[in-house]
Structures are given as C-alpha cells and as structure tokens.
Scaffold this active site. Structure first.
Site, short mmCIF file in Angstrom:
data_model
loop_
_atom_site.label_atom_id
_atom_site.label_comp_id
_atom_site.label_asym_id
_atom_site.label_seq_id
_atom_site.Cartn_x
_atom_site.Cartn_y
_atom_site.Cartn_z
N HIS A 29 0.24 36.28 6.65
CA HIS A 29 0.94 35.59 5.77
C HIS A 29 0.90 36.31 4.24
CE1 HIS A 29 1.94 31.66 3.64
NE2 HIS A 29 2.00 32.51 2.76
N HIS A 31 3.52 37.89 0.91
CA HIS A 31 4.49 37.70 -0.13
C HIS A 31 4.73 39.18 -0.62
CE1 HIS A 31 4.82 33.24 -0.17
NE2 HIS A 31 3.52 33.45 -0.15
N LYS A 115 9.51 29.32 8.41
CA LYS A 115 8.47 28.53 7.43
C LYS A 115 9.19 27.45 6.87
CE LYS A 115 5.32 28.63 4.49
NZ LYS A 115 4.70 29.49 3.64
N HIS A 152 3.85 25.22 4.82
CA HIS A 152 3.16 25.09 3.75
C HIS A 152 2.88 23.70 3.34
CE1 HIS A 152 2.47 25.98 -0.86
NE2 HIS A 152 2.34 24.59 -0.90
N HIS A 190 -2.70 29.07 4.65
CA HIS A 190 -3.35 28.94 3.51
C HIS A 190 -4.07 27.47 3.20
CE1 HIS A 190 0.37 27.09 1.89
NE2 HIS A 190 0.87 28.42 1.77
N ASP A 263 -2.06 35.52 1.83
CA ASP A 263 -1.18 34.78 0.89
C ASP A 263 -1.11 35.59 -0.53
OD1 ASP A 263 0.89 33.00 0.01
OD2 ASP A 263 -0.82 31.40 -0.72
O1 DOR Z 1 0.33 30.53 -4.72
C1 DOR Z 1 1.47 30.59 -4.14
N1 DOR Z 1 2.20 31.65 -4.33
N2 DOR Z 1 1.63 29.97 -3.11
C2 DOR Z 1 2.82 29.73 -2.45
O2 DOR Z 1 2.92 28.97 -1.68
C3 DOR Z 1 3.91 30.81 -2.66
C4 DOR Z 1 3.41 31.85 -3.55
C5 DOR Z 1 4.59 32.73 -4.28
O3 DOR Z 1 5.47 32.94 -3.51
O4 DOR Z 1 4.38 33.03 -5.33
ZN ZN Z 2 2.44 31.88 0.54
#
Ligand code: DOR
Ligand code: ZN
Length: 362
Positions: A29, A31, A115, A152, A190, A263
């Site tokens: 997971h 980003h 997702k 989520h 998460h 995450d």
């Molecule tokens: O803290 C987070 N940041 N939780 C999420 O679910 C998304 C992520 C983000 O894309 O910034």
């Molecule tokens: Zn995330």
C-alpha cells in the site's frame, strides 16, 4: 518451507554487528503521486521494495484501464531504466464504475486490485463511493473473478467522532459487506484499531489487513505533543495506546493475515503545515528501518520476513521475490527534510536515529 531469516550476532551485547537477511520485501500500500512529486519519491520505494500496490487516488483518479497503463509508464519513467521494481496498479472505485472495465483490466493483468474510498474519507476521495449499494454489481463481479477489494475503512458521517470512524465502519459497513459477499477477498488497509485487528483475525482466510510503520510507532498523543504536530496527522488517524499495542501484537504475531503496507503519503511541507493540513505520513525513505525498529523492540525480528516478504504475496497469489536484502543493526540518522516537488517533504522519524539500517540487496 519458507527460508528462515538468519540473524548473525543476535545477542543484545553485540548491537553494532547484528545483521538480518530476509527475502526482498514488497509494499502492499503506497502513494507514489504524480509529476514532480512522483519523480522525487518513487526511487525511495523502488530502493527498498520489489513490488508495491500503488494507490489510485490521483487528482484525476485511476478509474480506467488506460489510466492505469499510463500511470504505470510514468512510474517506470521516474525510475532508472534498469529498475527491477514492479508497480502493481489499482482501480479507484466510483459509484459509476463499470464492472466490465474492471474485469477486463484485471484479466489483462493491468489492475491487481480495486480500491474502495468512501467518498470524502481522505485525500482525493471526493469521487469515491457514497454507498455499498451503489457498487453491488461491481462487487459481484470482483467476487466472481477473484479480484481483491482494498478498503479505506472509515465512515465519513460528521456525527461520528473521528477516532471512532474505523470501528464504526467495521461494524456497520464491513460486517454486512462480508456477509453479502462471503467469497470476496478483502484487504482492510492501514488498520488502526483493536476492533479492526479482531475483525480480520476472526474473518475467514479471504480477509487480510495492512499495517503501517507509523501506526505501530505512534498513538494519537503524537499529534498534540507540546503543540499541534501536522506531520503526525494521517488518515485513519493514530488512536489510543491500547490500539497501537494491539497492532504491534498483530504485526509481530506471525499471522499471515497481517502484512506490510506503508501507506507512505508524501505532501509538500507547506501543504502539511497549513490552515487545513493534508493527511499523510511520508515514511518511504526509511520504511524498512521503521518496521525493523518495531519488530526488534518486540523481540520479534524472526517474524519480520513473513510480515514484510511472504504473507502479502501469498494473499495476492503472486510469487515470492527471489532476492534477499540485508538489514544491519547500525544507527541511521533520518534527515529533517528531503527535497521534493520544488519544495520539501518531511520523512517519518525525521531528526531521530533509527537502530537498524537497510543495506540493500544481499
Ligand atoms: O493519510 C492518508 N494519506 N491517508 C489516506 O488514506 C490517503 C493518504 C494520501 O493520499 O495523502
Ligand atoms: Zn493510503
């Protein structure tokens, strides 16, 4: 039998010599963002992990097969040409998502999973799902083709206290969803609460969870430590200490339902330190170091390989990575900030020293 990790000089007295060799891990997971931020952060993940499940919550979300193909190409273009890192792409579910788009993307091997962001739960989730009923046909298709659903897990109604949103989601959304689609494979992403860990443990083998390094390390006090701490803010937020302890127990238990998902969610420092700061903790540069610290503190370094490198591939039905990596018990200083996106990002653990250092491939 999976290879047992070797720990040389494991006695507490020989701290600087300790070495841990484990199968190359994956991040289930992450980003990676897009544009300049992608180019700044992608190599951190590719340096530490063999594969990563890449979140689709771009400003224009990844809802089509072609979007995912293009995004994957941009990720690979941000890395050295000889990279062995493999981005695994996900589809962003909306109320209007077409089930055939999803199944053809999965069939082609472009989408590894889909997702579910409840609408307005987190960063770029405004196009997310407003009710499970809206995506029933999509979930039916996913169950039939055995495509994992990544969730989520927070309700978004303003009446629900922000610290209760995950537990309420588990009870009011996830339990019924599980009953309605008993064969749908689910990753609760998460997780932050005892309730989520208990749900996953009690559910059948098609349900698993990822756990971040930050939810293993901090409780909610970290957001208010002597003042407001925007770099400790993420979603779902960290919870009470008892929840952090439950997550530590789950992660280090050796139960294959719990595996690594950082995450890592970079936001430029100005976007965090703002009137309405963004949610997300950027842990990619020292992710393995952060997990190793926790597992060492729990006297569970022998459980790190399963959590980081074996249980995720087993759930996703993907081969284990063949390479191995080395972690060394030698302090590493985490910088206060790193350059990114014409600005800076603050890594998790910034300004502190982590006891285990990632040395690269064995
Ligand atoms: O803290 C987070 N940041 N939780 C999420 O679910 C998304 C992520 C983000 O894309 O910034
Ligand atoms: Zn995330």
């Amino acid at each position: 039998m999976p290879k047992v990790p070797t720990i040389d000089s494991p006695s507490p007295g020989s701290a600087t010599e300790g070495q841990l060799v484990i199968r190359r891990p994956d991040d289930w997971h992450v980003h990676l963002r897009d544009g300049a931020m992608l180019r700044a952060v992608a190599s951190y993940t590719a340096h530490q992990f063999g594969r990563a499940i890449v979140m689709p919550n771009l400003p224009v979300p990844v809802t089509r097969v072609q979007h995912a193909k293009d995004y994957r190409a941009r990720i690979l273009a941000a890395l050295p040409a000889d990279t062995t890192f493999e981005p695994l792409m996900t589809a962003y579910l909306t109320d209007t998502m077409d089930a055939s788009e999803l199944s053809s993307g999965f069939g082609e091997g472009v989408f590894t999973a889909a997702k579910l962001y409840p609408a307005r739960a987190t960063t770029n989730s405004q196009h997310g799902v407003t009710s499970i009923a809206a995506i029933e046909p999509v979930l039916e298709t996913m169950q039939r083709i055995d495509m994992p659903l990544l969730i989520h897990g927070e309700v978004t109604s303003p009446e629900v206290d922000v610290f209760d949103r995950e537990a309420v989601f588990v009870e009011t959304v996830l339990q019924p969803l599980r009953q309605r689609f008993p064969a749908l494979r689910i990753v609760l992403e998460h997780i932050t609460t005892q309730e989520a860990a208990d749900f996953v443990m009690a559910a059948g083998e098609g349900v698993a969870a990822t756990i971040t390094p930050h939810h293993l390390e901090i409780n909610r006090n970290a957001m208010f430590d002597g003042g407001l701490r925007p770099h400790m803010y993420c979603l779902p937020t960290a919870k009470r200490e008892r929840h952090r302890l439950a997550l530590r127990a789950a992660a280090t238990s050796g139960n294959p339902k719990f595996f690594l998902g950082t995450d890592s969610a970079p936001h430029e420092i100005g976007a965090k330190e703002s009137d309405c700061g963004c949610a997300g903790i950027f842990n990619a540069p020292f992710a393995l170091e952060a997990y190793a610290k926790v597992f060492a503190e729990e006297n569970a370094l022998d459980k790190l390989e399963g959590f980081a490198s074996e249980f995720g591939p087993a759930f996703y039905r993907l081969p284990l990575n063949q390479e191995h990596v080395v972690l060394q018990r030698q302090g590493i200083d985490v910088p206060e900030r790193l350059p990114a996106d014409e600005g800076w990002v603050r890594p998790f653990h910034s300004g502190s020293t982590l006891p285990w250092r990632y040395r690269g491939l064995a």
